[in-house]
Design a protein around this motif. Structure first.
Motif, mmCIF file in Angstrom:
data_model
loop_
_atom_site.group_PDB
_atom_site.id
_atom_site.type_symbol
_atom_site.label_atom_id
_atom_site.label_comp_id
_atom_site.label_asym_id
_atom_site.label_seq_id
_atom_site.Cartn_x
_atom_site.Cartn_y
_atom_site.Cartn_z
ATOM 1 N N ALA A 1 0.858 -1.188 0.000
ATOM 2 C CA ALA A 1 0.000 0.000 0.000
ATOM 3 C C ALA A 1 0.890 1.232 0.000
ATOM 4 O O ALA A 1 2.112 1.142 0.145
ATOM 5 N N MET A 2 0.241 2.382 -0.143
ATOM 6 C CA MET A 2 0.915 3.663 0.124
ATOM 7 C C MET A 2 0.701 3.977 1.595
ATOM 8 O O MET A 2 -0.425 3.885 2.097
ATOM 9 N N TYR A 3 1.756 4.351 2.263
ATOM 10 C CA TYR A 3 1.666 4.732 3.671
ATOM 11 C C TYR A 3 1.968 6.224 3.780
ATOM 12 O O TYR A 3 3.010 6.693 3.330
ATOM 13 N N TYR B 1 -7.055 22.237 12.759
ATOM 14 C CA TYR B 1 -6.659 23.008 11.578
ATOM 15 C C TYR B 1 -6.425 22.114 10.366
ATOM 16 O O TYR B 1 -5.966 22.578 9.339
ATOM 17 N N GLY B 2 -6.739 20.833 10.500
ATOM 18 C CA GLY B 2 -6.420 19.918 9.407
ATOM 19 C C GLY B 2 -5.004 19.398 9.552
ATOM 20 O O GLY B 2 -4.260 19.768 10.459
ATOM 21 N N TYR B 3 -4.653 18.505 8.647
ATOM 22 C CA TYR B 3 -3.358 17.849 8.708
ATOM 23 C C TYR B 3 -2.486 18.280 7.536
ATOM 24 O O TYR B 3 -2.983 18.662 6.475
ATOM 25 N N THR B 4 -1.186 18.120 7.724
ATOM 26 C CA THR B 4 -0.239 18.212 6.621
ATOM 27 C C THR B 4 0.295 16.810 6.376
ATOM 28 O O THR B 4 0.805 16.172 7.313
ATOM 29 N N PHE B 5 0.141 16.343 5.151
ATOM 30 C CA PHE B 5 0.565 14.989 4.798
ATOM 31 C C PHE B 5 1.908 15.010 4.085
ATOM 32 O O PHE B 5 2.228 15.950 3.344
ATOM 33 N N GLY B 6 2.655 13.935 4.283
ATOM 34 C CA GLY B 6 3.827 13.700 3.459
ATOM 35 C C GLY B 6 3.405 13.115 2.118
ATOM 36 O O GLY B 6 2.229 12.823 1.888
ATOM 37 N N SER B 7 4.381 12.930 1.246
ATOM 38 C CA SER B 7 4.078 12.444 -0.104
ATOM 39 C C SER B 7 3.980 10.924 -0.167
ATOM 40 O O SER B 7 3.657 10.380 -1.215
ATOM 41 N N GLY B 8 4.227 10.255 0.949
ATOM 42 C CA GLY B 8 3.957 8.834 1.023
ATOM 43 C C GLY B 8 5.138 7.931 0.730
ATOM 44 O O GLY B 8 6.107 8.324 0.078
ATOM 45 N N THR B 9 5.053 6.714 1.252
ATOM 46 C CA THR B 9 5.985 5.635 0.909
ATOM 47 C C THR B 9 5.163 4.521 0.288
ATOM 48 O O THR B 9 4.211 4.027 0.900
ATOM 49 N N ARG B 10 5.551 4.145 -0.922
ATOM 50 C CA ARG B 10 4.868 3.016 -1.559
ATOM 51 C C ARG B 10 5.574 1.743 -1.136
ATOM 52 O O ARG B 10 6.742 1.541 -1.464
ATOM 53 N N LEU B 11 4.880 0.906 -0.383
ATOM 54 C CA LEU B 11 5.446 -0.368 0.082
ATOM 55 C C LEU B 11 4.919 -1.496 -0.784
ATOM 56 O O LEU B 11 3.703 -1.651 -0.932
#
Lengths: 114, 111
Positions: A88-90, A101-111
């Motif tokens: 999955a993408m994590y 205020y909402g979240y800030t997400f990273g661009s993800g790790t595709r496992l």
């Protein structure tokens, strides 16, 4: 603009192996999260972390998962013995005030588990 | 169904047209957020509307919230090909430790 940084961007691992996904949240944020997204499906909550302990975890986050903030900057997700269905993408996220205020997400790790 | 369900699941429009996406949820919330995800990329926070607000604007985005119907809509005006992405609503309840995402709407804007 401050960013959440995730490494690696893509990881391939053998089934049964342990993996550690790494995240550097925004420096003044206090709340940290992991989400996952199986290809083409919805974004699923895994765990939230505040004040050096887990605040809430989902049913997905079973004993093979763990999180840690080993120092003042990193936030890691460990999967002890990977399964094919862990592919999955994590996404890591951080926030300064819970969800206020909402979240800030990273661009993800595709496992990818093979 | 789970918290934060969007409809339609997919939407295809011409550049310049408006795109409307809807979201329904089940429990009481403090706020509702909309995120965009370009294919294979991370989630980008677009706009947040609190439970005591009814409408909010940000550039070409307009969000409405109806807490009596437990629903929200996201309107993108004068769409561009670059707006092609998946859009997710997400809800946060006061005192909760998680934001719950819906299944998303895939928007395709044809040039």
């Amino acid at each position: 603009e401050p960013e959440v940084t995730q490494t690696p961007s893509h990881q391939v691992t053998q089934m049964g192996q342990e993996v550690i996904l790494r995240c550097v949240p925004i420096s003044n944020h206090l709340y940290f999260y992991w989400y996952r997204q199986i290809l083409g499906q919805k974004v699923e909550f895994l765990v939230s972390f505040y004040n050096n302990e887990i605040s809430e975890k989902s049913e997905i986050f079973d004993d093979q998962f763990s999180v840690e903030r080993p120092d003042g900057s990193n936030f890691t997700l460990k999967i002890r013995s990977t399964k094919l269905e862990d592919s999955a993408m994590y996404f890591c996220a951080s926030s300064e005030a819970g969800g206020y205020y909402g979240y800030t997400f990273g661009s993800g790790t595709r496992l990818t588990v093979v | 169904s789970q918290q934060g369900e969007e409809d339609p699941q997919a939407l295809s429009i011409q550049e310049g047209e408006n795109a409307t996406m809807n979201c329904s949820y089940k429990t009481s919330i403090n706020n509702l957020q909309w995120y965009r995800q370009n294919s294979g990329r991370g989630l980008v926070h677009l706009i947040l509307i609190r439970s005591n607000e009814r409408e909010k604007h940000s550039g070409r985005l307009r969000v409405t919230l109806d807490t009596s119907k437990k629903s929200s809509s996201l309107l993108i005006t004068a769409s561009r090909a670059a707006d092609t992405a998946s859009y997710f609503c997400a809800t946060w309840a006061t005192g909760g430790f998680k934001t719950i995402f819906g299944a998303g709407t895939r928007l395709f804007v044809k040039a």
